[in-house]
Each structure stands twice: as C-alpha cells, then as structure tokens.
Write an enzyme that holds these catalytic residues in place. Sequence first.
Site: not given
Length: 358
Positions: A93, A98, A123, A154
């Site tokens: 994931d 990020y 996302k 997200h």
Amino acid sequence: MSIPDNRNFKADKSMTGTANNGKRLILDGPPPDLPASYRCIFSVTLKMSAAPKIKLNNGMEIPAIGLGTWQSKPEEVVAAVSHALKEGYRHIDCAWGYGNEKDVGEGIRQSGIPRSDIWITSKLWGTYHSRVEECLDQTLSNLGTDYLDLYLIHWPVPLNPNGNHPVFPTLPNGKRDVDHSWKLSDTWKQMEEMVTKGKVKAIGISNFSVKKMEEILPTATIIPATNQLELHPYNPQHELLAYLKDKGIVPQAYSPLGSTGSPLLKDEVILGIAQEHSIEAADVVLGWLVAKHIIALPKSVTPTRITANLNGAIAGSSKLDKDDIAKIDGLAAAGKQKRFIMPPWPVDLGFDNWPPLV
Ligand code: A2P
C-alpha cells in the site's frame, strides 16, 4: 491400513511453529494420529503463509494483509518492501503523498517477485483532484509499472492546485489552502476514466465518512471498491463499517496498531487475549481485523516485525473466538475511543470523534 500418497497429502490440521531463525511457519505434515511406524515416510514441508483474499465488488480478490508504507523513510522502505515480498506479502500500500514511491518501486524490483503476482494500491494527492491522470502517471512512473491494482482518493479534500506549495498549499492565515469550488463527484468521474483507460483495475476512496461518500455515490457509475480508514480497536467506526457493508465497499485499515510506537500493543485487554492464546498483541489486533474481513495494512520497516505481522495476522484471525472479538469490538465504547491520525484539514470531514474545526 493404506498409506496415503504423500504427493497429494495435506495435514488435516495445520500446525504453526517457530523455526530456529525466528520465522513463524505453518508445518504441513502427517496427521498427529498417524501411527509412528508410518510417520517416517512423510517429509514435513515448511510453507510461508499466504494472506487470505477478500472479494471486491468488481470481482477482483485483494490480499487481506498488505504492507503499509506511510512514514517509512525512503532509505528504509526499499529493504522493507523487498523483505515483505520475499516473506510472502503480495500486497503493498503506497501513496503519491508519502513521498517514497520511487523507493517502494525499487523494493518491488529488488524482491524479484513478478509484478503480476503483487497487488499495488496507490492514492491521488489533494492538489491533483482536478488532474487525476497527471498524478496517476507520476505514480506509475515512480513505481515502475504500467498499471495499479487499486487507486484511491487519498482524502476528500481538494487542495488548491495553484497554491504556494505543490503538496501542502497554505493561505496567509497558515491554514491549508482548500479548493472549495471543486466537487468530489468530478474527481470521481476522472477516477472512473482511469479504469476505462486501463491504467487502474479498481478504484476506491480513503478517509471518506458517510457524509463525503454521499457527495460521490449519487453520480458514480463505479461504486468504490474500498474505503481506507483509520481502523483499529480504539477507533472501530462500527456504524461506518455497517454503511460500507450495505454499499458493498470493503474497508481497509491503516494505522492498525495505532501508528508510531504501536500504542495498541500496550492495551491490557489485548495483552490478556494474546496471553490466553499464546500469541503476540499484534497478532490479536491484526487478527481481529482480518477475522472481521477488514484489510489490514500494518506499517513496519523492521524485518522481524514485517514477517511476524503477516504470519501473526493469519494465526490471530483463526485463534480469536467470538467472545474475544466482542471484547475487542467493545473497547472504544468502554472509554478507550481514540483517533491517532487527524491532519488539520479546514473542512468538516463528517467523522465521529474528530476535533471541531477552529
Ligand atoms: P517500525 O516501522 O519501526 O517497525 P501502524 O501500522 O499502526 O501504522 O504502526 C506502525 C508502528 O508500529 C511503527 O512504529 C512500527 O515500527 C511499529 N510496529 C509495526 N509492527 C510492529 C510489531 N509487530 N510490534 C511492535 N511494533 C510494531
């Protein structure tokens, strides 16, 4: 007595054990009641555990345990992802937001596991709600793949794409710069186009309350496959889960251990259940999710924990009984309700137990 053919033999009872390198494994061997004189003809094979799968509303099957990568530092996540895949994980994931997708991609390559065997979720970041394909193309290039298994919005928070920062634009008053004119239903329309184009196999949402889902569902031609949420024993969101079940949307749990420092693992009720079944506290928390058909996404960059979380989630889900599950289900209502992840979005997300807007 006829001797079973060991080529087709499956133990009638699977046994878990710990190898001398600390790995938890399932031992596949002769049934315990087989006379000792016949036992020597069976070789005991050590198998890595594979996560059970959950069927999505488009017919695809997603592994119920995946490796979380939020807050994994770029220099750590390459080895973490590669280790996870070598140890049997088949679900990673990640997210554009990020900032470590290139390293996740490198970890996937270093594992040697074929792309087609791996479930990859990423996302869409907030500054790209009006430019879904642009964000997705960056993600595909970062990861070194030409498709995603699952692509999620997200957060239900469109951010100003022309603001003072590409990731976290802010206003002069310091608050995050939200694009209040953009409709989530238009983001979802662009997400649907990515399925039509073949760039993603399934689409879903993340951090959507009922209130936010109702902004996209009336005009959706594809029902979201999943909704990824902060889900754990201190934030079980029972009513939201009932709504998802009714709509055929599978829940995914991020921060299942309570995020940084895994605070859930110190809970005395969870520790008590762990002791009762001779398993670890993490196995109880992750097993509780898997037993409830919630996809668990524990984050770790520590090899022993990465391995333990996969095997422990599987073991935990089979060991917890109805009473254990009811006990864990009731922890939040008994006074332990707590969210750990509450970014300061200046919009009403519609979640229970979220601090009021200031
Ligand atoms: P680390 O990454 O240093 O191994 P969550 O999945 O809820 O976000 O939790 C992540 C946090 O929990 C990280 O601090 C991670 O540390 C830690 N963690 C992950 N798995 C375990 C485990 N099995 N036991 C203890 N801590 C864990």
